[in-house]
Design a protein around this motif. Structure first.
Motif, PDB file in Angstrom:
ATOM      1  N   PHE A  98     -29.704 -26.455 -45.235  1.00  0.00           N
ATOM      2  CA  PHE A  98     -28.476 -27.235 -45.301  1.00  0.00           C
ATOM      3  C   PHE A  98     -27.401 -26.288 -44.793  1.00  0.00           C
ATOM      4  O   PHE A  98     -27.181 -25.229 -45.372  1.00  0.00           O
ATOM      5  CB  PHE A  98     -28.214 -27.656 -46.752  1.00  0.00           C
ATOM      6  N   LEU A 137     -28.808 -23.153 -48.675  1.00  0.00           N
ATOM      7  CA  LEU A 137     -27.521 -23.425 -48.044  1.00  0.00           C
ATOM      8  C   LEU A 137     -27.245 -22.237 -47.142  1.00  0.00           C
ATOM      9  O   LEU A 137     -27.178 -21.098 -47.604  1.00  0.00           O
ATOM     10  CB  LEU A 137     -26.396 -23.569 -49.076  1.00  0.00           C
ATOM     11  N   ALA A 149     -24.522 -29.003 -52.050  1.00  0.00           N
ATOM     12  CA  ALA A 149     -25.727 -28.176 -51.943  1.00  0.00           C
ATOM     13  C   ALA A 149     -26.209 -27.701 -53.308  1.00  0.00           C
ATOM     14  O   ALA A 149     -27.392 -27.767 -53.616  1.00  0.00           O
ATOM     15  CB  ALA A 149     -25.465 -26.978 -51.037  1.00  0.00           C
ATOM     16  N   VAL A 165     -30.133 -26.454 -54.124  1.00  0.00           N
ATOM     17  CA  VAL A 165     -30.660 -25.348 -53.331  1.00  0.00           C
ATOM     18  C   VAL A 165     -30.916 -24.151 -54.232  1.00  0.00           C
ATOM     19  O   VAL A 165     -30.250 -23.969 -55.250  1.00  0.00           O
ATOM     20  CB  VAL A 165     -29.710 -24.959 -52.171  1.00  0.00           C
TER      21      VAL A 165
END
Length: 194
Positions: free
Chosen positions: A59, A36, A82, A88
């Motif tokens: 992301f 992220l 996320a 992530v």
């Protein structure tokens, strides 16, 4: 300008999309980014370009000043998705040199409706640096202050990030790592900030 986007897209399809069609087809049904990236909206700081990442690897959440607000539905939704759904492994807060949001901390923005409220999320960075450095008189001292505020803002936003229970708990379980990065516009260099 929009016509140039359409032409650029044709170039993208011919030179990238068609050549890597299998990869792009895999991304039509799901995404699996491992990071992220929380960065600034500044047009000069495109995360995929400065990290040389491919589509699907990051992301991203971008806003003025790479701010991590503690009470913002938009940001909280991105963060939750996320961490909980994309799973992530890393969260990056990336600041950059010559950030207009941080420069605005020293400017009277009373005629603006939204910007002053937003950049108040970075005010603590300015307060900490000014307490440490005192009054800056020379151009060199002012440049150092500006850079220190840019670095400190990354640290402040990481503190904000860790106020979210899902980040705190995921970090505690070693499911994610949080990182601060700084991008220098003059050199193109990305550096770790502690």
């Amino acid at each position: 300008m929009i016509d140039s986007f359409i032409e650029g897209n044709k170039d993208f399809i011919e030179k990238d999309f068609e050549r890597k069609k299998d990869r792009y087809m895999q991304m039509t049904t799901s995404q699996h980014p491992t990071v992220l990236w929380i960065g600034c909206s500044d047009s000069r700081v495109n995360p995929e370009r400065i990290t040389h990442c491919r589509a699907g690897e990051l992301f991203t959440h971008r806003n003025i000043g790479n701010i991590v607000p503690t009470h913002d539905w938009n940001f909280a939704t991105v963060l939750e998705y996320a961490v909980k759904h994309l799973k992530v492994k890393d969260i990056v807060v990336c600041g950059h040199s010559d950030c207009g949001a941080l420069n605005a901390l020293d400017v009277d923005m009373s005629k603006d409706s939204y910007i002053p409220m937003w950049i108040n999320h970075a005010r603590e960075a300015q307060t900490r640096v000014d307490a440490k450095l005192g009054e800056c008189k020379t151009a060199e001292e002012k440049a150092k202050r500006k850079r220190e505020i840019e670095f400190e803002n990354i640290r402040v936003q990481i503190e904000h990030l860790r106020q979210y229970p899902l980040v705190y708990l995921a970090e505690e379980k070693k499911e994610i790592e949080v990182h601060g990065l700084f991008y220098d516009l003059a050199t193109g260099k990305l550096s770790k900030i502690v």
